[in-house]
Design a protein around this motif. Structure first.
Motif, short mmCIF file in Angstrom:
data_model
loop_
_atom_site.label_atom_id
_atom_site.label_comp_id
_atom_site.label_asym_id
_atom_site.label_seq_id
_atom_site.Cartn_x
_atom_site.Cartn_y
_atom_site.Cartn_z
N GLU A 1 14.39 55.36 -11.95
CA GLU A 1 14.07 53.94 -12.07
C GLU A 1 15.30 53.07 -11.83
O GLU A 1 15.22 52.02 -11.19
N VAL A 2 16.44 53.50 -12.36
CA VAL A 2 17.68 52.75 -12.14
C VAL A 2 18.02 52.74 -10.66
O VAL A 2 18.42 51.71 -10.10
N THR B 1 15.69 50.30 -8.88
CA THR B 1 16.09 48.92 -9.17
C THR B 1 17.33 48.54 -8.37
O THR B 1 17.42 47.43 -7.81
N ASP C 1 16.37 47.89 -4.71
CA ASP C 1 15.68 46.60 -4.54
C ASP C 1 16.65 45.44 -4.61
O ASP C 1 16.58 44.49 -3.80
N ARG C 2 17.57 45.47 -5.55
CA ARG C 2 18.52 44.36 -5.71
C ARG C 2 19.48 44.27 -4.52
O ARG C 2 19.82 43.17 -4.07
N LEU D 1 24.64 47.98 -13.46
CA LEU D 1 23.70 48.99 -13.94
C LEU D 1 24.37 50.24 -14.48
O LEU D 1 23.85 50.88 -15.41
#
Length: 661
Positions: free
Chosen positions: A296-297, A300, A303-304, A318
């Motif tokens: 999940e990290v 994320t 996407d960023r 993160l």
């Protein structure tokens, strides 16, 4: 066979310096110590394994399902001892065993096997491509051009009688260990609160006053005959000539082999067709990546980054990574595959400049990779590289011819031919130096100097045992030697009547050193009670003390070459004095620490990051050791101490060869 005993503890460090066995600074490489047994066999080094082959012998440990035999342990012990002897050439096998070196090597083998077994238990397995990459990078398999040579690879395996399946199996284990440890040691932060005290200490400035008492300033009466004889007997070791070797040898070189070799146009064309990696189109990519165990990290982060944030900012937010942690640099597809795996490499090299790839899963976790640049070079035409290919093929043929000649010579020697017979048949010139000590001295002929290019001959002569057949050894720079041991001359004391003047000088020096140390001790005591060092030295009619000012960081830059008296000045308290002998300079030195000034970080702001990097390496070492111990304990270890003791006993009696019993 002895009964096994359970042992899940780290063995105690032995008096023998384990740092000498860890010849590389990185903990990961130090733990893995790439291809222990395979590299040992390939390089052909050895000092007399009492068990013969690496797979033979009784078990000395069982790690998970993997058994470590005494033969395997012996091979690795010998290889490590060879490396240690580059720094301490006088170290004997018996001394190394006595100091615990063999057991230290066994501990390292158990760590490596534990990591490998643990990796397999959690489902990690190396790809064939990664193993191929390791083989291609092994120096032993490179041809004369420095590139991997299939012909050299096959010749080495045949000459050393290595089963390719065994080689690949050992390489697979190394790949597993390397990748497992790189995941564990990923991204180790070191906070400022830990770094700054170290930095301040490095910036500390000290002022020292240094004086000296020359040994020659102290008069010692000549010894009587009785005193000299007593001194000689009490110090017989210093008057003993160490073991010497009498040997003969002949040298031949690569250049004589290459004459008359021809390369056809067809051979050049064939090599060109097979050498896309050398002359074909090449592509490298400049990359940055984030790797995390959390899918999940990783999603994320991807996407960023695609939304416009920089990878550095996302990685720091993160995961706490630095800009250096995400930088991969410029790599080709093979390099990336060998580092992170073929699945990630294939996706990255299928993408375009500016793309963000991932998350892609590998054995390390989930990768998010940014492609910053794509750099391509066109294929080179055959006519432009024909001369280069001709040189490569000539060198490969010369290497093959040389290998055949070495094999033929060794076969003749193994079948009973003498060195003289081989030298006559091959038209070699024989050299017969006088009996030499291990450091190349000849007490009977002090003018003799062994040529520097032939020093490896001396090393080989000291590795042979009486009765061994002559051997062929590589001497470096394309030169080879055929060496035959003629005689081992045991250590023996020189008669006192032949070295009386030398013994008399040694007697006088001993008591001068003693007198200087006693007087320096009295001066130190007086200084520590408040007396002035300059006044005390003036009373001794010796030069006044000199002042020396330095920072710890300047001493660190000397890389271990700091004089003993300076080192003493940096451990004393302010106002304290001490003394240290410098026998090689004929001095007893007195040092007083007169001033200590604390450092200021603003004076050297870049030092903080330098020390942070050093502490991170030390932290990784501790974590790596802890993880390796945990992996070993998880798979389980059984030791067979009786079999280890038996192997040690065989090394202590080198004249006995158990493989022949």
């Amino acid at each position: 066979m002895s009964a096994p005993s359970s042992d899940n503890r780290l063995s105690e460090e032995t008096p023998f310096m384990l740092s000498l066995l860890r010849r590389v600074p990185s903990w990961v490489l130090g733990l893995v110590f790439v291809l222990i047994a395979v590299a040992f066999i390939i390089t052909g080094t050895g000092i007399g394994n009492p068990l013969g082959g690496g797979g033979q012998g009784a078990p000395v440990a069982k790690v998970g399902d993997r058994t470590i035999t005494s033969g395997f342990l012996a091979q690795n012990f010998e290889r490590q001892l060879q490396q240690v002897r580059q720094q301490t050439p006088d170290l004997s096998t018996e001394e190394a065993v006595q100091s615990g070196a063999l057991r230290a090597v066994l501990d390292r083998l158990i760590f490596a096997a534990g990591l490998q077994e643990f990796a397999r238990e959690i489902g990690l397995s190396p790809s064939k491509r990664l193993v191929d990459a390791d083989i291609a990078n092994m120096e032993a398999f490179r041809g004369p051009t420095g590139q991997f040579s299939e012909e050299t690879y096959r010749q080495v395996l045949a000459r050393q009688n290595i089963d390719e399946r065994v080689l690949r199996g050992e390489l697979e284990g190394d790949v597993l260990r390397r990748h497992l440890m790189s995941v564990v040691l990923e991204g180790m932060p070191v906070p400022d609160g830990v770094v700054e005290p170290f930095a301040l200490r490095q910036l500390e400035r000290r002022t020292l006053r240094v004086g000296a008492l020359p040994y020659s300033a102290f008069e010692v009466e000549d010894p009587t005959d009785e005193e000299l004889a007593e001194f000689y007997e009490a110090n017989i070791a210093r008057f003993t000539i160490p073991e010497r070797r009498r040997f003969r040898y002949a040298v031949f070189d690569r250049s004589s082999i290459a004459s008359g070799i021809t390369v056809t146009d067809e051979e050049i064309a064939d090599f060109y067709e097979r050498s896309d990696d050398l002359y074909g189109r090449a592509e490298t990519r400049e990359l940055r990546q984030i790797v995390t165990q959390d899918q999940e990290v990783a999603a994320t982060a991807a996407d960023r980054i695609r939304a416009g944030e920089t990878m550095e900012a996302v990685a720091a937010d993160l995961l706490g990574y630095s800009a250096e942690d995400v930088e991969l640099g410029s790599v080709d597809e093979d390099q990336l595959s060998g580092t992170v795996g073929p699945d990630v490499a294939e996706r990255v090299f299928a993408a375009e400049r500016g793309d963000v790839v991932g998350p892609v899963e590998s054995s390390f976790g989930y990768h998010v990779v940014a492609i910053d640049e794509v750099n391509s070079t066109a294929a080179q035409p055959l006519e432009d590289v024909a001369d280069d290919i001709r040189g490569r093929l000539t060198a490969e043929k010369a290497e093959a011819r040389l290998s055949e000649r070495i094999t033929a010579i060794q076969d003749e020697l193994d079948e009973g031919a003498s060195l003289s017979e081989v030298a006559e048949a091959e038209q070699f010139e024989l050299s017969t130096p006088p009996a030499l000590t291990q450091d190349g001295r000849s007490p009977s002929n002090t003018d003799f100097v062994l040529p520097a290019a032939d020093r490896q001959v001396l090393t080989a002569a000291f590795e042979l045992r009486e009765g061994d057949d002559p051997v062929v050894e590589e001497l470096g720079e394309g030169r080879y030697g055929v060496i035959a041991l003629e005689e081992v001359v045991p250590p023996a004391p020189e008669p006192l009547e032949e070295i009386e003047d030398q013994a008399r000088r040694a007697y006088i020096a001993r008591y001068q050193i003693q007198a200087a140390a006693e007087r320096a001790g009295e001066i130190v005591e007086a200084v520590n009670d408040g007396a002035d060092l300059a006044d005390l030295l003036r009373a001794e009619d010796v030069p006044p003390p000199q002042e020396l000012t330095a920072r710890r960081i300047e001493l660190a830059a000397q890389q271990g070459q700091v004089p003993a008296y300076v080192a003493l000045g940096f451990v004393q308290d302010e106002g304290e004095a001490g003394t240290v002998p410098l026998p090689e300079q004929g001095l007893q030195v007195i040092v007083e620490t007169t001033d200590i000034v604390e450092g200021q970080i603003q004076d050297e702001p870049q030092l903080v990051e330098t020390i942070r990097s050093q502490l991170r390496s030390a932290q990784e070492s501790e974590l790596g050791l802890a993880f390796a111990a945990a992996a070993r304990d998880t798979v389980g270890v059984e030791r067979f101490p009786g079999n280890v003791a038996s192997l040690e006993a065989q090394y202590r009696t080198p004249a006995t060869d158990p493989s022949n019993q």
